[in-house]
Motif scaffolding. Structure first.
Motif, mmCIF file in Angstrom:
data_model
loop_
_atom_site.group_PDB
_atom_site.id
_atom_site.type_symbol
_atom_site.label_atom_id
_atom_site.label_comp_id
_atom_site.label_asym_id
_atom_site.label_seq_id
_atom_site.Cartn_x
_atom_site.Cartn_y
_atom_site.Cartn_z
ATOM 1 N N SER A 1 0.812 -1.210 0.000
ATOM 2 C CA SER A 1 0.000 0.000 0.000
ATOM 3 C C SER A 1 0.848 1.263 0.000
ATOM 4 N N VAL A 2 0.186 2.354 -0.250
ATOM 5 C CA VAL A 2 0.814 3.670 -0.277
ATOM 6 C C VAL A 2 -0.077 4.626 0.503
ATOM 7 N N MET A 3 0.556 5.479 1.278
ATOM 8 C CA MET A 3 -0.201 6.555 1.918
ATOM 9 C C MET A 3 0.321 7.881 1.418
ATOM 10 N N GLY A 4 -0.596 8.774 1.165
ATOM 11 C CA GLY A 4 -0.202 10.048 0.592
ATOM 12 C C GLY A 4 -0.888 11.217 1.251
ATOM 13 N N TRP A 5 -0.372 12.378 0.937
ATOM 14 C CA TRP A 5 -0.974 13.641 1.356
ATOM 15 C C TRP A 5 -1.309 14.466 0.112
ATOM 16 N N PHE A 6 -2.483 15.040 0.147
ATOM 17 C CA PHE A 6 -2.933 15.950 -0.887
ATOM 18 C C PHE A 6 -3.375 17.243 -0.231
ATOM 19 N N ARG A 7 -3.530 18.273 -1.028
ATOM 20 C CA ARG A 7 -4.064 19.524 -0.489
ATOM 21 C C ARG A 7 -5.011 20.151 -1.507
ATOM 22 N N ARG A 8 -5.933 20.897 -0.959
ATOM 23 C CA ARG A 8 -6.948 21.519 -1.806
ATOM 24 C C ARG A 8 -7.144 22.957 -1.378
ATOM 25 N N THR A 9 -7.184 23.826 -2.365
ATOM 26 C CA THR A 9 -7.552 25.215 -2.146
ATOM 27 C C THR A 9 -8.907 25.462 -2.805
ATOM 28 N N PRO A 10 -9.624 26.490 -2.396
ATOM 29 C CA PRO A 10 -10.977 26.731 -2.921
ATOM 30 C C PRO A 10 -11.001 26.792 -4.442
ATOM 31 N N ILE B 1 4.245 7.875 0.517
ATOM 32 C CA ILE B 1 5.229 6.933 1.027
ATOM 33 C C ILE B 1 4.695 5.524 0.860
ATOM 34 N N ARG B 2 5.577 4.654 0.443
ATOM 35 C CA ARG B 2 5.218 3.252 0.234
ATOM 36 C C ARG B 2 5.425 2.503 1.532
ATOM 37 N N ARG B 3 4.419 1.775 1.950
ATOM 38 C CA ARG B 3 4.451 1.140 3.253
ATOM 39 C C ARG B 3 5.581 0.110 3.360
ATOM 40 N N SER B 4 5.750 -0.686 2.349
ATOM 41 C CA SER B 4 6.683 -1.814 2.440
ATOM 42 C C SER B 4 8.141 -1.379 2.438
ATOM 43 N N THR B 5 8.466 -0.375 1.623
ATOM 44 C CA THR B 5 9.868 -0.011 1.459
ATOM 45 C C THR B 5 10.231 1.313 2.113
ATOM 46 N N ALA C 1 -2.702 -0.318 -3.562
ATOM 47 C CA ALA C 1 -1.606 -0.860 -4.361
ATOM 48 C C ALA C 1 -0.699 0.257 -4.845
ATOM 49 N N PHE C 2 0.579 -0.067 -4.884
ATOM 50 C CA PHE C 2 1.570 0.853 -5.431
ATOM 51 C C PHE C 2 1.508 0.820 -6.951
ATOM 52 N N ARG C 3 1.575 2.009 -7.545
ATOM 53 C CA ARG C 3 1.562 2.130 -9.002
ATOM 54 C C ARG C 3 2.946 2.486 -9.491
ATOM 55 N N ALA C 4 3.388 1.809 -10.559
ATOM 56 C CA ALA C 4 4.646 2.192 -11.183
ATOM 57 C C ALA C 4 4.524 3.635 -11.635
ATOM 58 N N GLY C 5 5.514 4.443 -11.351
ATOM 59 C CA GLY C 5 5.422 5.860 -11.644
ATOM 60 C C GLY C 5 4.791 6.642 -10.505
ATOM 61 N N TRP C 6 4.439 5.943 -9.450
ATOM 62 C CA TRP C 6 3.959 6.533 -8.200
ATOM 63 C C TRP C 6 2.500 6.938 -8.235
ATOM 64 N N ASN C 7 1.912 6.913 -7.064
ATOM 65 C CA ASN C 7 0.508 7.271 -6.872
ATOM 66 C C ASN C 7 0.446 8.768 -6.627
ATOM 67 N N THR C 8 0.375 9.535 -7.688
ATOM 68 C CA THR C 8 0.427 10.989 -7.559
ATOM 69 C C THR C 8 -0.865 11.688 -7.950
ATOM 70 N N SER D 1 -7.061 10.050 -8.002
ATOM 71 C CA SER D 1 -7.812 8.867 -8.441
ATOM 72 C C SER D 1 -7.085 7.565 -8.127
ATOM 73 N N HIS D 2 -5.815 7.659 -7.735
ATOM 74 C CA HIS D 2 -5.030 6.465 -7.401
ATOM 75 C C HIS D 2 -5.300 5.973 -5.988
ATOM 76 N N TYR D 3 -6.103 6.691 -5.229
ATOM 77 C CA TYR D 3 -6.311 6.390 -3.823
ATOM 78 C C TYR D 3 -7.738 5.916 -3.564
ATOM 79 N N ASP D 4 -7.835 5.003 -2.604
ATOM 80 C CA ASP D 4 -9.105 4.337 -2.330
ATOM 81 C C ASP D 4 -9.852 4.904 -1.122
#
Length: 125
Positions: A31-40, A50-54, A100-107, A110-113
């Motif tokens: 798995s991967v955990m990420g941070w996003f941000r939103r402005t109005p 960050i990838r959990r396993s590595t 799941a980790f995506r090649a090219g990174w989960n950026t 839509s890559h997040y569940d």
């Protein structure tokens, strides 16, 4: 998976904040955990992941060298240390979990569940 974010606040430019995101539920695996941000008026923008396993990481260009993402696997918690904050970092920050980790990174969002509630970060000039 449930995510609980905390740590936002108000800070002057040049200051620091640390965000935390505690995960519960089925968080094992590639798995991967990420941070996003939103402005109005805008969609969620990728900040870091960050990838959990590595423990490998990825960052948006705008935060490289200033922000650092880390994890505590025992606590199932991810942190975002934000230094040298700028007014343009003002946003609602969200943590997210990707199964799941995506090649090219989960950026992309839509890559997040799963998503946590947002936490407001305000940086004054």
């Amino acid at each position: 998976v449930q995510l609980q974010a905390s740590g936002g606040g108000f800070v002057q430019a040049g200051g620091s904040l640390r965000l935390s995101c505690a995960a519960s539920g089925r968080t094992l695996g590639n798995s991967v955990m990420g941070w996003f941000r939103r402005t109005p008026g805008k969609e969620r923008d990728f900040v870091a992941a960050i990838r959990r396993s590595t423990g490998s990481t990825a960052y948006a260009e705008s935060v490289k060298g200033r922000f650092a993402i880390s994890r505590d696997r025992a606590k199932n918690t991810v942190y975002l240390q934000m230094n040298s904050l700028k007014p343009e970092d003002t946003a609602v920050y969200y943590c997210a979990f990707a199964s799941a980790f995506r090649a090219g990174w989960n950026t992309h969002f839509s890559h997040y569940d799963f998503w946590g509630q947002g936490t407001q970060v305000t940086v004054s000039s």
